[in-house]
Structure formats: structure tokens, C-alpha cells
Enzyme design. Structure first.
Site, PDB file in Angstrom:
ATOM      1  N   ASP A  30       0.848  -1.191   0.000  1.00  0.00           N
ATOM      2  CA  ASP A  30       0.000   0.000   0.000  1.00  0.00           C
ATOM      3  C   ASP A  30       0.881   1.236   0.000  1.00  0.00           C
ATOM      4  O   ASP A  30       1.940   1.242   0.646  1.00  0.00           O
ATOM      5  CB  ASP A  30      -0.917  -0.002   1.231  1.00  0.00           C
ATOM      6  CG  ASP A  30      -2.177   0.813   0.976  1.00  0.00           C
ATOM      7  OD1 ASP A  30      -3.258   0.213   0.905  1.00  0.00           O
ATOM      8  OD2 ASP A  30      -2.065   2.054   0.824  1.00  0.00           O
ATOM      9  N   THR A 122     -13.164  -4.107  -8.894  1.00  0.00           N
ATOM     10  CA  THR A 122     -14.291  -4.144  -9.831  1.00  0.00           C
ATOM     11  C   THR A 122     -14.039  -3.117 -10.927  1.00  0.00           C
ATOM     12  O   THR A 122     -13.985  -1.919 -10.646  1.00  0.00           O
ATOM     13  CB  THR A 122     -15.592  -3.831  -9.068  1.00  0.00           C
ATOM     14  OG1 THR A 122     -15.727  -4.812  -8.034  1.00  0.00           O
ATOM     15  CG2 THR A 122     -16.805  -3.856  -9.967  1.00  0.00           C
ATOM     16  N   LEU A 153     -16.755 -11.191  -2.328  1.00  0.00           N
ATOM     17  CA  LEU A 153     -16.770 -11.209  -0.863  1.00  0.00           C
ATOM     18  C   LEU A 153     -17.803 -10.223  -0.341  1.00  0.00           C
ATOM     19  O   LEU A 153     -17.885  -9.102  -0.828  1.00  0.00           O
ATOM     20  CB  LEU A 153     -15.408 -10.781  -0.311  1.00  0.00           C
ATOM     21  CG  LEU A 153     -14.155 -11.436  -0.878  1.00  0.00           C
ATOM     22  CD1 LEU A 153     -12.916 -10.772  -0.282  1.00  0.00           C
ATOM     23  CD2 LEU A 153     -14.163 -12.919  -0.559  1.00  0.00           C
ATOM     24  N   GLY A 260     -27.211  -0.413   0.582  1.00  0.00           N
ATOM     25  CA  GLY A 260     -26.108   0.548   0.662  1.00  0.00           C
ATOM     26  C   GLY A 260     -24.782  -0.173   0.540  1.00  0.00           C
ATOM     27  O   GLY A 260     -24.692  -1.234  -0.073  1.00  0.00           O
ATOM     28  N   CYS A 263     -20.466  -1.133  -2.593  1.00  0.00           N
ATOM     29  CA  CYS A 263     -20.492  -1.809  -3.896  1.00  0.00           C
ATOM     30  C   CYS A 263     -21.770  -1.599  -4.698  1.00  0.00           C
ATOM     31  O   CYS A 263     -21.709  -1.103  -5.818  1.00  0.00           O
ATOM     32  CB  CYS A 263     -20.253  -3.297  -3.687  1.00  0.00           C
ATOM     33  SG  CYS A 263     -18.743  -3.604  -2.798  1.00  0.00           S
TER      34      CYS A 263
HETATM   35  C1  UGA Z   1     -21.845  -7.127  -2.123  1.00  0.00           C
HETATM   36  C2  UGA Z   1     -22.032  -8.517  -2.759  1.00  0.00           C
HETATM   37  O1  UGA Z   1     -22.988  -9.274  -2.003  1.00  0.00           O
HETATM   38  C3  UGA Z   1     -20.710  -9.270  -2.828  1.00  0.00           C
HETATM   39  O2  UGA Z   1     -20.888 -10.493  -3.529  1.00  0.00           O
HETATM   40  C4  UGA Z   1     -19.686  -8.409  -3.582  1.00  0.00           C
HETATM   41  O3  UGA Z   1     -18.410  -9.037  -3.626  1.00  0.00           O
HETATM   42  C5  UGA Z   1     -19.529  -7.064  -2.879  1.00  0.00           C
HETATM   43  O4  UGA Z   1     -20.824  -6.405  -2.834  1.00  0.00           O
HETATM   44  C6  UGA Z   1     -18.539  -6.253  -3.668  1.00  0.00           C
HETATM   45  O5  UGA Z   1     -18.824  -5.937  -4.835  1.00  0.00           O
HETATM   46  O6  UGA Z   1     -17.420  -6.052  -3.194  1.00  0.00           O
HETATM   47  P1  UGA Z   1     -21.628  -6.202   0.400  1.00  0.00           P
HETATM   48  O7  UGA Z   1     -21.757  -4.843  -0.216  1.00  0.00           O
HETATM   49  O8  UGA Z   1     -20.553  -6.462   1.387  1.00  0.00           O
HETATM   50  O9  UGA Z   1     -21.439  -7.318  -0.764  1.00  0.00           O
HETATM   51  O10 UGA Z   1     -22.986  -6.502   1.140  1.00  0.00           O
HETATM   52  P2  UGA Z   1     -24.321  -7.359   0.904  1.00  0.00           P
HETATM   53  O11 UGA Z   1     -24.414  -8.403   1.940  1.00  0.00           O
HETATM   54  O12 UGA Z   1     -24.463  -7.802  -0.499  1.00  0.00           O
HETATM   55  O13 UGA Z   1     -25.425  -6.235   1.218  1.00  0.00           O
HETATM   56  C7  UGA Z   1     -25.565  -5.080   0.383  1.00  0.00           C
HETATM   57  C8  UGA Z   1     -26.809  -4.303   0.788  1.00  0.00           C
HETATM   58  O14 UGA Z   1     -27.992  -5.038   0.510  1.00  0.00           O
HETATM   59  C9  UGA Z   1     -26.879  -3.984   2.279  1.00  0.00           C
HETATM   60  O15 UGA Z   1     -27.364  -2.675   2.438  1.00  0.00           O
HETATM   61  C10 UGA Z   1     -27.868  -4.999   2.824  1.00  0.00           C
HETATM   62  O16 UGA Z   1     -28.525  -4.570   3.989  1.00  0.00           O
HETATM   63  C11 UGA Z   1     -28.826  -5.101   1.652  1.00  0.00           C
HETATM   64  N1  UGA Z   1     -29.610  -6.357   1.611  1.00  0.00           N
HETATM   65  C12 UGA Z   1     -29.012  -7.542   1.383  1.00  0.00           C
HETATM   66  C13 UGA Z   1     -30.998  -6.306   1.779  1.00  0.00           C
HETATM   67  O17 UGA Z   1     -31.582  -5.223   2.003  1.00  0.00           O
HETATM   68  N2  UGA Z   1     -31.732  -7.448   1.694  1.00  0.00           N
HETATM   69  C14 UGA Z   1     -31.154  -8.642   1.448  1.00  0.00           C
HETATM   70  O18 UGA Z   1     -31.876  -9.667   1.382  1.00  0.00           O
HETATM   71  C15 UGA Z   1     -29.756  -8.705   1.305  1.00  0.00           C
END
Ligand code: UGA
Length: 432
Positions: A30, A122, A153, A260, A263
Site C-alpha cells: 500500500d 471491480t 466477498l 447501501g 459496492c
Molecule cells: C456485495 C455482494 O454481495 C458481494 O458479492 C460483492 O463481492 C460485494 O458487494 C462487492 O462488490 O465487493 P456487500 O456490499 O458487502 O457485498 O454486502 P451485501 O451483503 O451484499 O449487502 C448489500 C446491501 O444489501 C446492504 O445494504 C444490505 O442490507 C442489503 N440487503 C441484502 C438487503 O436489504 N436485503 C437482502 O436480502 C440482502
């Protein structure tokens, strides 16, 4: 194998540490020297369950090292992962690739033998082509292959997602790199991960398409929740009923606040921007972005209704403010939209989050952090359960009430409406 991860943000650090745990020699690089110094002392810049233990273990056994010297680290390594950020460009919606290209230029001067250069960040379709052009400028003919290997992830579950991925996507048409990468990932493939080899451009698009599709699923169920609220139907029955169809699947059908994180908001906008560049209209994803941007207002309207439009001087508690549980990440969290508006309307807001005080609310009037659930609930008129932390899942609310009972608005449908109502609380949730 000797690996170099460039960028010790979320993706680079988690992947680097996990690769070292699989037996590889990994240098995490880094440009932020302070961060590298702290990492060497075992201080982890992000909150991710299990990460700290793995860093300390692999740093001690010398499979993992940290450096701010990019050139020497690249020189010593066979596989270089580019893991720097690709945020939304200022004032626009496309991905800002300046960090990617800067790193590519630096790497181009350090290619002393055959190296595989991988984008894990990405990146929009054709970024790999641009990297290849940059690397070629330095007379590096036949000494490198540029591959796309997106990560999937989730924050808060990253170690598990790395160790047990559904699939590993390798975007490369080059035989030698494919053989080497299949070997690198063999410990995960032997545990059941599917290894998918495709073109570099397809791998780049798979990442965006996956995030955009998941964001679409969430938005779809959030809009249906709005309909359920007006028709006395429980949205959870709909999620179960739909999700049991194997073509649909049950995951990412939990209704709640606006999606939110670092990603989904950024990647949905970036894929639209890429498509625009290629004169293609991604109308479905465009409406997902719009719908999600309106989501916090819809929830605020419900808050006004619950409080009978009297917001001034109302004491409102937020339980959890991060965009989801098991992370300290505030990026694009819906609390950042809801809290300032409620504060403007004169509400007095207290919040508790298991990951502590948030600087994002520092300059917002009448917003204060409490260091315990108990303190945050004292004297509250309305409690908004914003994030689904385990800490909030079995609270005995009665214990926290002195005098008038507070109203509960559960944005994550953690509690059973009937149980909470029998305890004498006014309880509201999402789509039921
Ligand atoms: C997301 C993807 O799930 C990963 O596969 C990807 O690698 C990552 O982005 C990335 O591009 O680096 P992440 O942002 O850590 O992962 O979180 P998620 O678990 O996907 O949740 C994203 C948002 O969706 C959160 O605000 C969560 O509260 C919301 N969510 C998720 C819902 O409102 N309902 C659901 O059923 C699932």
C-alpha cells in the site's frame, strides 16, 4: 506461489491474508506508509470478523508481509493482484479508474520475468485491454498476461466467502495463466468451488451483472413490501413463497431499508455508464437505482406517519447505523440519508452502533452517540432498528422503559409483531 496484492483495502487485505493462509507467500502493498506500519504491528484498518487473527497468525509464520515499496514487491512476485479502489468518479456515475492505471504504469516498470497481472478490483469492461496496452509500452513483450478475477466477498462474511466461494471466475484466454491460476485456487476447488474460465471482458461484466442483479432482487422485494403494507399481506410469506422456486432462490429477498455499502450503489451506476458508452440502454438497472434512491424517503414518510407528523423535539433512537451488520462501513448507508433529514425537522437523535461513534454525524445538529443500548433507549419516543446486528435480536424492551413506552420501527423485521405487541409496545416493521 509468490503473490503481491496491490492495495490493502477491503479486497486486497482479505484476499491477501486468505491466500497466505492457504500456504502462499504474500506481500500486501500500500502507498499509505502509516497503514503499512500499523499492519506490521497487527493493527487492522477495517472491522471484519476473523481477519485480525488470520493476519497475526500468517504474519508471525512469515507467509504474509507488508510493504509500501511497490516495485520491489512486484519484482519478487509471480502473480500480481490489483486491488485498488474504483469509486464513482466525482460529479459523475462511471468508475474512476485513475488508481488502476497509475498502478499499471508502476507495475510496467518492474516486470523482470513472466508475471500474471490480475484485476481483482471491480473494473468496467475493457479495462483489462487498457492495462495490457499500458504494460506493453515498456517493452514487456511475452512477459505478462492480464487476467480478470473478480471477487464476490461480502463485508462481514468475507473470510467465509473467500474460503467457500460458489464460483471462481477467471477471465483469460491464455493457457499458461489458466493453468497457474487453477493451481492457485485448487484448495478451494477441491472443497467444491466451481472454476469458471471465460474471456477477460466477460469476467469483468460478470462482476457488475452479479451486483446489479442482487441489487435488483432487493429493490424488487422492497417495492413489493410497499404493496404488502397496503394490502395486509406479510412480505415474508411472499419471500418464502417466491424463494422456494429454485429458479428464483430465497437469498437477497429480505425487505428493508435502501441497499447501501461500498459496492451496490457504485456498481449499479457504473454498469449503466458503461452501457451508455456502448449505446445500450439498461433500463431495468436504471429503474433499480432510481427506486433505491427513493427508498429512504418512503421510510421517512412512514416515520412521519408513526409520529403523527410531530417530529420537532421527538427523541428518536437509531439502533445500528452501518449499512449492514458485522461491518463498521458507513458508505452509502441509509442512515446517512435518514438521520440528517430527521435532525433538520427538529428531532433529537441518539444512536448506538456496536462499532462505535461515527464521524459522519459529527456536524449534524442534535445527533449524539451513546455507548450502550440502554443509554440510547432512555427517554426515547421512537426506536428505529436500522441494522440487523445480533446485539439487537433478542432485546427485552420492557427492561429499558421507565415511564412512557417508546414506539418501535423495525426496518429489518427482526421481531415478531404479535409478540412485541403483547408486551404493550406500538410496533411497526417492513411489509407486514
Ligand atoms: C456485495 C455482494 O454481495 C458481494 O458479492 C460483492 O463481492 C460485494 O458487494 C462487492 O462488490 O465487493 P456487500 O456490499 O458487502 O457485498 O454486502 P451485501 O451483503 O451484499 O449487502 C448489500 C446491501 O444489501 C446492504 O445494504 C444490505 O442490507 C442489503 N440487503 C441484502 C438487503 O436489504 N436485503 C437482502 O436480502 C440482502
Amino acid at each position: 506461489m509468490k503473490l503481491c496484492m496491490i492495495g490493502t483495502g477491503y479486497v486486497g487485505l482479505v484476499s491477501g491474508v486468505c491466500f497466505s493462509d492457504l500456504g502462499n507467500e504474500v506481500i500486501c502493498v500500500d502507498k499509505d506508509e502509516e497503514k503499512i506500519k500499523l499492519l506490521k504491528k497487527g493493527v487492522i484498518p477495517i472491522y471484519e470478523p476473523g481477519l485480525s487473527e488470520l493476519v497475526i497468525k500468517n504474519y508471525k509464520n512469515k507467509r504474509l508481509s507488508f510493504s509500501s515499496d511497490l516495485r520491489t514487491s512486484v519484482n519478487k512476485s509471480d502473480i500480481i493482484f490489483i486491488c485498488v479502489g474504483t469509486p464513482t468518479i466525482k460529479g459523475g456515475s462511471s468508475a474512476d479508474l485513475s488508481q488502476i492505471y497509475k498502478v499499471a504504469k508502476e507495475v510496467s516498470t518492474s516486470i523482470n520475468k513472466f508475471k500474471i497481472i490480475i484485476t481483482k478490483s471491480t473494473v468496467p469492461v475493457t479495462t483489462g485491454d487498457e492495462i495490457e496496452k499500458i504494460l506493453s509500452k515498456k517493452n514487456n513483450k511475452n512477459k505478462f498476461a492480464v487476467v480478470s478475477n473478480p471477487e464476490f466477498l461480502r463485508e462481514g462474511e468475507a473470510i467465509r466467502d473467500f474460503t467457500y466461494p460458489d464460483r471462481i471466475i477467471i477471465g483469460s484466454n491464455e493457457k499458461k495463466s489458466n493453468r497457474i491460476l487453477k493451481n492457485l485456487y485448487s484448495p478451494l476447488i477441491s472443497k467444491g468451488a466451481l472454476y469458471v474460465n471465460t474471456s477477460r471482458r466477460a469476467a469483468e461484466l460478470i462482476k457488475y451483472a452479479s451486483n446489479a442483479f442482487l441489487a435488483t432482487k432487493i429493490t424488487f422485494i422492497n417495492e413489493l413490501a410497499n404493496l404488502c403494507e397496503k394490502t395486509a399481506i406479510n412480505i415474508e410469506d411472499i419471500s418464502i413463497g417466491m424463494g422456494l422456486d429454485k429458479r428464483i432462490g430465497s437469498r437477497f429477498l429480505r425487505a428493508g431499508p435502501a441497499y447501501g455499502g461500498s459496492c451496490f450503489p457504485k456498481d449499479t451506476k457504473a454498469i449503466i455508464s458503461t452501457a451508455d458508452k456502448f449505446k445500450t440502454n439498461l433500463s431495468v438497472i436504471k429503474s433499480v437505482v432510481k427506486s433505491n434512491e427513493k427508498r429512504s424517503n418512503i421510510l421517512l414518510e412512514r416515520v412521519y406517519k408513526i409520529l403523527k407528523k410531530k417530529i420537532k423535539n421527538k427523541k428518536i433512537t437509531f439502533l445500528g447505523v452501518t449499512f449492514k451488520a458485522n461491518t463498521d462501513d458507513m458508505r452509502d448507508s441509509s442512515s446517512l440519508q435518514m438521520i440528517p433529514i430527521l435532525s433538520k425537522k427538529g428531532a433529537k437523535i441518539k444512536y448506538f452502533d456496536p462499532t462505535g461513534y461515527k464521524k459522519e454525524f459529527k456536524n449534524i445538529k442534535n445527533v449524539s452517540y451513546e455507548n450502550s443500548i440502554k443509554k440510547s433507549l432512555q427517554g426515547s419516543d421512537l426506536v428505529i432498528i436500522h441494522t440487523e446486528w445480533n446485539d439487537f435480536k433478542s432485546l427485552n424492551f420492557k427492561k429499558f422503559v421507565k415511564g412512557k413506552k417508546f414506539i418501535i420501527f423495525d426496518l429489518r423485521n427482526i421481531y415478531s409483531s404479535s409478540k412485541i405487541k403483547t408486551q404493550g409496545f406500538k410496533y411497526f416493521s417492513i411489509g407486514r
